[in-house]
Scaffold this motif. Structure first.
Motif, PDB file in Angstrom:
ATOM      1  N   LYS A 126      23.113 -24.996  10.878  1.00  0.00           N
ATOM      2  CA  LYS A 126      22.928 -24.713   9.450  1.00  0.00           C
ATOM      3  C   LYS A 126      21.504 -24.236   9.169  1.00  0.00           C
ATOM      4  O   LYS A 126      21.295 -23.315   8.369  1.00  0.00           O
ATOM      5  CB  LYS A 126      23.228 -25.960   8.621  1.00  0.00           C
ATOM      6  CG  LYS A 126      24.701 -26.264   8.473  1.00  0.00           C
ATOM      7  CD  LYS A 126      24.918 -27.468   7.567  1.00  0.00           C
ATOM      8  CE  LYS A 126      26.406 -27.770   7.406  1.00  0.00           C
ATOM      9  NZ  LYS A 126      26.631 -28.947   6.526  1.00  0.00           N
ATOM     10  N   SER A 127      20.527 -24.854   9.811  1.00  0.00           N
ATOM     11  CA  SER A 127      19.141 -24.427   9.583  1.00  0.00           C
ATOM     12  C   SER A 127      18.920 -23.013  10.117  1.00  0.00           C
ATOM     13  O   SER A 127      18.196 -22.224   9.514  1.00  0.00           O
ATOM     14  CB  SER A 127      18.159 -25.411  10.229  1.00  0.00           C
ATOM     15  OG  SER A 127      18.271 -25.400  11.640  1.00  0.00           O
ATOM     16  N   SER A 128      19.570 -22.672  11.222  1.00  0.00           N
ATOM     17  CA  SER A 128      19.412 -21.335  11.805  1.00  0.00           C
ATOM     18  C   SER A 128      19.940 -20.249  10.875  1.00  0.00           C
ATOM     19  O   SER A 128      19.411 -19.134  10.837  1.00  0.00           O
ATOM     20  CB  SER A 128      20.152 -21.241  13.143  1.00  0.00           C
ATOM     21  OG  SER A 128      19.603 -22.113  14.091  1.00  0.00           O
ATOM     22  N   ALA A 129      21.005 -20.581  10.145  1.00  0.00           N
ATOM     23  CA  ALA A 129      21.664 -19.581   9.305  1.00  0.00           C
ATOM     24  C   ALA A 129      21.225 -19.649   7.841  1.00  0.00           C
ATOM     25  O   ALA A 129      21.796 -18.956   6.999  1.00  0.00           O
ATOM     26  CB  ALA A 129      23.167 -19.773   9.393  1.00  0.00           C
ATOM     27  N   ARG A 191      14.171 -18.973  14.112  1.00  0.00           N
ATOM     28  CA  ARG A 191      13.202 -19.512  15.070  1.00  0.00           C
ATOM     29  C   ARG A 191      13.160 -21.039  15.017  1.00  0.00           C
ATOM     30  O   ARG A 191      13.192 -21.714  16.059  1.00  0.00           O
ATOM     31  CB  ARG A 191      11.819 -18.924  14.790  1.00  0.00           C
ATOM     32  CG  ARG A 191      10.752 -19.388  15.782  1.00  0.00           C
ATOM     33  CD  ARG A 191       9.506 -18.528  15.674  1.00  0.00           C
ATOM     34  NE  ARG A 191       8.862 -18.604  14.378  1.00  0.00           N
ATOM     35  CZ  ARG A 191       8.878 -17.640  13.461  1.00  0.00           C
ATOM     36  NH1 ARG A 191       9.518 -16.508  13.702  1.00  0.00           N
ATOM     37  NH2 ARG A 191       8.250 -17.789  12.310  1.00  0.00           N
ATOM     38  N   GLN A 192      13.110 -21.587  13.809  1.00  0.00           N
ATOM     39  CA  GLN A 192      13.077 -23.041  13.690  1.00  0.00           C
ATOM     40  C   GLN A 192      14.414 -23.644  14.101  1.00  0.00           C
ATOM     41  O   GLN A 192      14.460 -24.756  14.653  1.00  0.00           O
ATOM     42  CB  GLN A 192      12.717 -23.448  12.264  1.00  0.00           C
ATOM     43  CG  GLN A 192      11.329 -23.002  11.818  1.00  0.00           C
ATOM     44  CD  GLN A 192      10.237 -23.424  12.776  1.00  0.00           C
ATOM     45  OE1 GLN A 192      10.264 -24.513  13.325  1.00  0.00           O
ATOM     46  NE2 GLN A 192       9.268 -22.547  12.998  1.00  0.00           N
ATOM     47  N   GLY A 193      15.502 -22.922  13.850  1.00  0.00           N
ATOM     48  CA  GLY A 193      16.809 -23.400  14.292  1.00  0.00           C
ATOM     49  C   GLY A 193      16.889 -23.510  15.803  1.00  0.00           C
ATOM     50  O   GLY A 193      17.479 -24.459  16.345  1.00  0.00           O
ATOM     51  N   ARG A 194      16.283 -22.548  16.490  1.00  0.00           N
ATOM     52  CA  ARG A 194      16.259 -22.628  17.964  1.00  0.00           C
ATOM     53  C   ARG A 194      15.445 -23.831  18.420  1.00  0.00           C
ATOM     54  O   ARG A 194      15.802 -24.498  19.409  1.00  0.00           O
ATOM     55  CB  ARG A 194      15.677 -21.337  18.545  1.00  0.00           C
ATOM     56  CG  ARG A 194      16.607 -20.131  18.433  1.00  0.00           C
ATOM     57  CD  ARG A 194      16.124 -18.979  19.294  1.00  0.00           C
ATOM     58  NE  ARG A 194      14.838 -18.450  18.849  1.00  0.00           N
ATOM     59  CZ  ARG A 194      14.708 -17.488  17.940  1.00  0.00           C
ATOM     60  NH1 ARG A 194      15.787 -16.961  17.365  1.00  0.00           N
ATOM     61  NH2 ARG A 194      13.513 -17.041  17.611  1.00  0.00           N
TER      62      ARG A 194
END
Length: 237
Positions: A126-129, A191-194
């Motif tokens: 969810k954070s990645s998208a 980037r933060q999702g990764r």
């Protein structure tokens, strides 16, 4: 109701003047909010804002269930978490998180169940998208709180709740919105999702050292964007 339209600034001025006129002694207890609001001429909601300002200035202190008192908080009385959150800068918050959260992630790696890991993966995706900083904040907040819950330690969970409360403050939101836009939104979220996913993989592998390092790398990256780039911008202004 008369006085409900009084601005927060005006209510704060009136409250200061009222305290001077009453010549309270240190640690005297003030009247209940309903009485103070009537004397100041404002709503209780506006009064609470004025009391919060004076509390941050050290002119009064409050104890839940006991009342509001004149003067600075006695040394044996802890500062309320909401006041700490209001005083803290984004740099303060991130520095605290860098000290606290990597070991929490390491502890979670020893406690997490398969269901816990699956939940974390969902938050990381969810954070990645996330299309904007509000959606990212929601997913990121849930991600970090879930890791704290995995430790089963109520104190660590409470610490994360205090740090999380800062997300609702306008100062944090303005700075995170700026950082999110400057880092090109979708690229920032991806980037933060990764980095979130790297934490998940370390926890899934039950590798405390890797989980701790992955969390440190993630929070360091956020700090670099929110604090360093903002400082550079202020210097150029």
């Amino acid at each position: 109701m008369p006085g409900t339209r009084l601005t927060a600034e005006a209510a704060t001025r009136r409250l200061r003047a009222y305290l001077r006129q009453q010549a309270h002694r240190p640690q005297d207890r003030l009247e209940p909010e309903r009485v103070l609001a009537a004397r100041i001429g404002c709503s209780r909601e506006t009064l609470r804002g004025a009391l919060a300002v004076l509390e941050r200035e050290g002119l009064i202190w409050r104890h839940v269930g006991q009342g509001t008192f004149v003067g600075p908080r006695p040394a044996h009385e802890p500062i309320r978490p909401s006041v700490l959150a209001e005083m803290a800068s984004p740099a303060d918050v991130l520095d605290a998180r860098l000290l606290i959260e990597p070991p929490i992630a390491g502890g979670a790696a020893l406690q997490a169940s398969a269901d816990d890991v699956a939940l974390l993966r969902g938050y990381a995706l969810k954070s990645s998208a996330a299309p904007d900083w509000q959606a990212y904040e929601q997913a990121d907040d849930a991600f970090h709180k879930a890791i704290a819950r995995m430790t089963g330690n109520p104190l660590l969970i409470a610490f994360l709740d205090v740090l999380s409360s800062v997300r609702g403050r306008a100062r944090w939101q303005r700075q995170h919105d700026l950082a999110f836009r400057r880092a090109r939104k979708k690229e920032y979220a991806a980037r933060q999702g990764r980095m979130h996913m790297a934490i998940v993989e370390a926890i899934a592998a039950r590798d405390p050292a890797a989980a701790q390092q992955a969390m440190f790398d993630h929070l360091s990256a956020v700090r670099a964007i929110m604090v360093h780039e903002t400082a550079d911008r202020d210097e150029r202004a």
